[in-house]
Design an enzyme around this catalytic site. Structure first.
Site, PDB file in Angstrom:
ATOM      1  N   GLU A  60       4.839  53.730   6.132  1.00  0.00           N
ATOM      2  CA  GLU A  60       4.231  53.613   4.775  1.00  0.00           C
ATOM      3  C   GLU A  60       2.670  54.350   5.294  1.00  0.00           C
ATOM      4  OE1 GLU A  60       4.981  49.445   3.049  1.00  0.00           O
ATOM      5  OE2 GLU A  60       3.687  48.991   4.866  1.00  0.00           O
ATOM      6  N   GLU A 248      11.631  49.988   0.020  1.00  0.00           N
ATOM      7  CA  GLU A 248      11.034  48.395   0.170  1.00  0.00           C
ATOM      8  C   GLU A 248      10.919  47.501  -0.809  1.00  0.00           C
ATOM      9  OE1 GLU A 248       8.610  47.185   3.138  1.00  0.00           O
ATOM     10  OE2 GLU A 248       8.840  49.135   4.601  1.00  0.00           O
TER      11      GLU A 248
END
Length: 365
Positions: A60, A248
């Protein structure tokens, strides 16, 4: 994992910059950190070159903006240092792709970003422009790592802010040569873009969001939007035409253990089912090249967003609460065929196993 036919995907850095690099070198602001990172990359690439094919450079990366990720004490007050640090990370990521392909041409090296859809509140042009500016907080990273150059708007933004990046000779060429093979991303919820200062807010993944009246939310306010996943898949595919990987996706919820030890989580089943349905539409109807899907997560872990244990994502229940730090019982929350071998292994090592009807899914093309 390989013994049981499980294809691993490794994230090289997952919010875990060594403290020494932060205290002694000012983290990613110091260009030397690129060299430290590449030494680490060289080590793991050579060690696992015949075992791991799929790699992600930074977890991320759009959330790497504070001390814990960048190692810069003034991260919140020095946007110039953050910009320089991010540049160093992007150069390091590109160098990783280049070096990885030299070590093993079969390596597939991707980027990883949190990518959520943002809808304009209505057809007000100001809200549409607000959406564009908010989306740029994500597309800046995907543009550089997939197109190989800084978008014009970002360079103008830096200039207007008085930020002058220090680039060494060859940096721009490295960014161009080191574009990723695929895009990995996390997806949990969506938000709304509006210019209204009094808009109702809610929570999201490591950031706040504007409430969408058309969506339901989990116990923490994260808005549930399966169709948004299909939209994101199409946006990324149309923009870059590179394979995508959902690394995810999941539902944080409060799970209740029944007297017989069972756990029933139909809300999690429905969440994942609806997202998988939209994912399949993106592949079958829209032509998106989707490499794989991974839920977050396999076992319950402490939530990175809230620091709570009661916010559970896993298929495997960990008997630990917000006041206890000892794991002593593990419950398996699934009857799915895919983890029966894992259940058998767990039964040999833990006190008891409880089952319920959740599931785990992986697939590859």
């Amino acid at each position: 994992m390989l013994k049981y036919g499980i294809e691993p995907q490794v994230t090289i850095v997952h919010f875990d910059l060594p403290l020494h690099l932060a205290t002694e070198y000012d983290g990613w602001y110091n260009r030397k950190t690129i060299d430290f990172y590449m030494n680490y990359v060289e080590t793991i690439f050579n060690r696992y070159k015949n075992k791991v094919k799929y790699w992600l450079t930074f977890n991320e990366i759009n959330f790497c903006k504070d001390y814990t990720n960048l190692g810069i004490t003034e991260a919140l007050s020095r946007p110039d240092k953050v910009a320089q640090a991010v540049h160093h990370m992007l150069v390091a990521a590109a160098k990783t792709v280049i070096r990885g392909h030299e070590i093993n041409p079969e390596f597939q090296i991707g980027m990883m970003i949190n990518y959520s859809e943002i809808y304009p509140e209505d057809c007000n042009p100001e809200n549409m422009w607000k959406r564009i500016t908010e989306k740029r907080l994500r597309t800046f990273y995907t543009d550089v790592q997939n197109k190989g150059f800084y978008p014009e708007w970002k360079l103008i933004e830096y200039k207007n802010a008085g930020i002058e990046l220090k680039m060494e000779d060859g940096d721009l060429e490295t960014l161009k040569a080191g574009t990723v093979d695929y895009i990995g991303f996390s997806y949990y919820s969506t938000s709304v873009a509006t210019v209204k200062a009094d808009a109702k807010k809610t929570a999201s993944n490591l950031e706040s969001a504007v409430k969408n009246p058309y969506l339901k939310a989990n116990d923490w306010g994260w808005q549930i939007d399966p169709v948004g996943l299909r939209i994101v898949l199409n946006e990324l595919w149309d923009r870059y035409h590179k394979p995508l990987w959902i690394v995810e996706n999941g539902l944080g919820a409060i799970d209740t253990v029944e007297e017989d030890g069972s756990i029933h989580d139909p809300y999690r089943i429905d969440y994942m089912k609806q997202h998988i349905i939209e994912m399949k539409k993106a592949v079958d109807e829209d032509g998106v090249d989707l490499m794989g899907y991974m839920p977050w997560g396999c076992i319950d872990v402490v939530s990175a967003g809230t620091g709570e244990m009661r916010k559970r994502y896993g298929f495997i229940y960990v008997d630990m609460d917000d006041d206890a730090m000892v794991i002593y019982i593990v419950h398996v929350k699934t009857l799915s065929t895919g983890i029966k071998k894992y259940v058998s292994l767990m039964e040999k090592n833990y006190k008891r196993i409880a089952k319920c009807n959740s599931f785990l899914i992986f697939f590859f093309y």
